[in-house]
Motif scaffolding. Structure first.
Motif, PDB file in Angstrom:
ATOM      1  N   SER A  70       0.820  -1.201   0.000  1.00 39.57           N
ATOM      2  CA  SER A  70       0.000   0.000   0.000  1.00 39.57           C
ATOM      3  C   SER A  70       0.862   1.262   0.000  1.00 39.57           C
ATOM      4  CB  SER A  70      -0.936   0.007   1.213  1.00 39.57           C
ATOM      5  OG  SER A  70      -0.190  -0.012   2.412  1.00 39.57           O
ATOM      6  N   ALA A  71       0.289   2.339  -0.544  1.00 36.04           N
ATOM      7  CA  ALA A  71       0.990   3.613  -0.600  1.00 36.04           C
ATOM      8  C   ALA A  71       0.026   4.714  -0.184  1.00 36.04           C
ATOM      9  CB  ALA A  71       1.513   3.875  -2.015  1.00 36.04           C
ATOM     10  N   PHE A  72       0.572   5.728   0.438  1.00 31.79           N
ATOM     11  CA  PHE A  72      -0.233   6.868   0.835  1.00 31.79           C
ATOM     12  C   PHE A  72      -0.319   7.855  -0.321  1.00 31.79           C
ATOM     13  CE2 PHE A  72       1.717   5.343   4.834  1.00 31.79           C
ATOM     14  CZ  PHE A  72       0.540   4.948   5.467  1.00 31.79           C
ATOM     15  N   THR A  73      -1.475   8.490  -0.443  1.00 30.76           N
ATOM     16  CA  THR A  73      -1.689   9.439  -1.533  1.00 30.76           C
ATOM     17  C   THR A  73      -2.580  10.571  -1.054  1.00 30.76           C
ATOM     18  OG1 THR A  73      -2.400   9.616  -3.850  1.00 30.76           O
ATOM     19  CG2 THR A  73      -3.707   8.197  -2.410  1.00 30.76           C
ATOM     20  N   LEU A  74      -2.515  11.692  -1.729  1.00 33.99           N
ATOM     21  CA  LEU A  74      -3.337  12.838  -1.357  1.00 33.99           C
ATOM     22  C   LEU A  74      -4.760  12.669  -1.856  1.00 33.99           C
ATOM     23  CD1 LEU A  74      -0.891  15.742  -2.296  1.00 33.99           C
ATOM     24  CD2 LEU A  74      -1.470  14.980   0.028  1.00 33.99           C
ATOM     25  N   THR A  75      -5.722  13.040  -1.045  1.00 38.60           N
ATOM     26  CA  THR A  75      -7.096  13.171  -1.512  1.00 38.60           C
ATOM     27  C   THR A  75      -7.212  14.515  -2.234  1.00 38.60           C
ATOM     28  OG1 THR A  75      -7.809  14.297   0.498  1.00 38.60           O
ATOM     29  CG2 THR A  75      -7.901  11.875   0.504  1.00 38.60           C
ATOM     30  N   ALA A  76      -8.359  14.772  -2.828  1.00 41.48           N
ATOM     31  CA  ALA A  76      -8.561  16.064  -3.496  1.00 41.48           C
ATOM     32  C   ALA A  76      -8.393  17.213  -2.508  1.00 41.48           C
ATOM     33  CB  ALA A  76      -9.951  16.105  -4.140  1.00 41.48           C
ATOM     34  N   LEU A  77      -8.942  17.035  -1.313  1.00 39.61           N
ATOM     35  CA  LEU A  77      -8.798  18.063  -0.283  1.00 39.61           C
ATOM     36  C   LEU A  77      -7.341  18.169   0.167  1.00 39.61           C
ATOM     37  CD1 LEU A  77     -10.205  20.098   1.578  1.00 39.61           C
ATOM     38  CD2 LEU A  77     -10.611  18.219   3.196  1.00 39.61           C
ATOM     39  N   GLY A  78      -6.682  17.012   0.255  1.00 38.11           N
ATOM     40  CA  GLY A  78      -5.284  17.008   0.661  1.00 38.11           C
ATOM     41  C   GLY A  78      -4.396  17.699  -0.353  1.00 38.11           C
ATOM     42  N   ARG A  79      -4.692  17.491  -1.643  1.00 31.16           N
ATOM     43  CA  ARG A  79      -3.909  18.159  -2.690  1.00 31.16           C
ATOM     44  C   ARG A  79      -4.072  19.670  -2.599  1.00 31.16           C
ATOM     45  NH1 ARG A  79      -1.135  17.094  -7.104  1.00 31.16           N
ATOM     46  NH2 ARG A  79      -1.389  14.868  -6.676  1.00 31.16           N
ATOM     47  N   GLU A  80      -5.298  20.102  -2.343  1.00 37.04           N
ATOM     48  CA  GLU A  80      -5.548  21.539  -2.192  1.00 37.04           C
ATOM     49  C   GLU A  80      -4.729  22.111  -1.036  1.00 37.04           C
ATOM     50  OE1 GLU A  80      -9.360  24.329  -0.977  1.00 37.04           O
ATOM     51  OE2 GLU A  80      -9.705  22.517  -2.176  1.00 37.04           O
ATOM     52  N   ARG A  81      -4.708  21.379   0.081  1.00 37.74           N
ATOM     53  CA  ARG A  81      -3.931  21.830   1.240  1.00 37.74           C
ATOM     54  C   ARG A  81      -2.431  21.795   0.934  1.00 37.74           C
ATOM     55  NH1 ARG A  81      -5.032  21.175   6.764  1.00 37.74           N
ATOM     56  NH2 ARG A  81      -7.225  21.290   6.128  1.00 37.74           N
ATOM     57  N   ALA A  82      -1.984  20.758   0.220  1.00 35.19           N
ATOM     58  CA  ALA A  82      -0.566  20.627  -0.102  1.00 35.19           C
ATOM     59  C   ALA A  82      -0.098  21.745  -1.027  1.00 35.19           C
ATOM     60  CB  ALA A  82      -0.296  19.265  -0.732  1.00 35.19           C
TER      61      ALA A  82
END
Length: 220
Positions: A70-82
Motif C-alpha cells: 500500500s501507498a499513501f496518496t493525497l485526496t482532493a482536499l489534501g492536494r488543495e492543502r498541499a
C-alpha cells in the motif's frame, strides 16, 4: 524559523514529521509507501505514521493498494492543502534558491554528462552501450561523479541546514556515490532501486516546483 534539536533550523509547519512536510512530500513525489514517505519528508517512520494518522482523520490522505504494497496518496482536499503548503514553501525558500540556481543548472549539466558517459561510450565515432567491462573507463567516469558530487554537496549544504528533506537527499546522494565507488554499478543510474540518478532527479524536481519552473528538455 525555530532551531531543532539536531541543530538545523526549520519552519515549524514544515519540520520533520509535521503534517506540512508529509503533505508536501506526497505532492512533490506522488503516492509513497511508509518508508519512502519517511525519506521524502526527512523524518523518522514513527513520526510519519503519527502525521499520516492525523491527515487521514482529516480526510487529507488516503491509501492506495499497489502490487508492492500500500501507498499513501493525497485526496482532493489534501492536494488543495498541499498546494498551499508549497506556496508557503516557495515564499520561504526562493530567496535562498533562486540566486544560486544558475550554479545548480551548471551542476545539472555536469551530472547529465557524467550519467550519459556511464551508460553510453563513444568509440570509433559510434555510440554504444557501456557494458562496464572496461574498469579503466568506468573508473574515469566514477572519478567525474565523485568530483561533481563534491561540488553538488557543497551547493546543497545550505538547503540541508533548513529543510530535513534536503538533508535526506544529501545523504542519499553521498550514499549512492559511496556504493558506486565500492563496486555497486546500479547505484549510479539504476532504475529498479535507489540510485544517484534517481535522487538527483528528485532533487531537481523539488527545486523546480519550489521555483515554479517547468522541466526543460536539457533536464535530467
Amino acid at each position: 524559523m525555530a532551531a531543532s534539536d539536531d541543530g538545523r533550523s526549520h519552519d515549524p509547519s514544515l519540520g520533520p514529521g509535521s503534517d506540512g512536510a508529509v503533505l508536501l512530500a506526497l505532492l512533490l513525489r506522488g503516492a509513497l509507501g511508509a518508508e519512502d514517505l519517511a525519506s521524502a519528508s526527512g523524518t523518522m517512520p514513527a513520526d510519519v505514521t503519527c502525521a499520516v494518522d492525523r491527515l487521514q482523520a482529516e480526510h487529507l490522505v488516503g491509501v492506495e493498494a499497489r502490487p508492492a504494497g500500500s501507498a499513501f496518496t493525497l485526496t482532493a482536499l489534501g492536494r488543495e492543502r498541499a498546494v498551499s503548503v508549497l506556496a508557503q514553501e516557495a515564499a520561504s525558500l526562493r530567496p535562498l534558491i533562486e540566486p544560486r540556481y544558475g550554479e545548480f543548472a551548471a551542476l545539472n549539466r555536469r551530472v547529465k554528462a557524467t550519467l550519459h558517459r556511464w551508460q553510453v561510450r563513444h568509440r570509433r565515432g559510434l555510440d554504444e552501450l557501456n557494458d562496464h567491462r572496461d574498469a579503466r573507463y568506468d573508473g574515469q567516469v566514477l572519478a567525474e561523479l565523485r568530483a561533481t558530487h563534491a561540488a553538488a554537496d557543497a551547493w546543497l549544504a545550505p538547503l540541508a541546514a533548513v529543510r530535513a528533506r534536503y538533508a535526506s537527499l544529501r545523504d542519499r546522494l553521498a550514499t549512492m556515490v559511496a556504493r558506486a565507488l565500492s563496486g555497486d554499478k546500479a547505484a549510479v543510474a539504476g532504475v529498479t532501486a535507489d540510485s544517484f540518478h534517481l535522487a538527483w532527479w528528485q532533487l531537481h524536481a523539488d527545486l523546480l516546483q519550489v521555483l515554479g519552473r517547468e522541466r526543460g528538455p536539457d533536464d535530467v
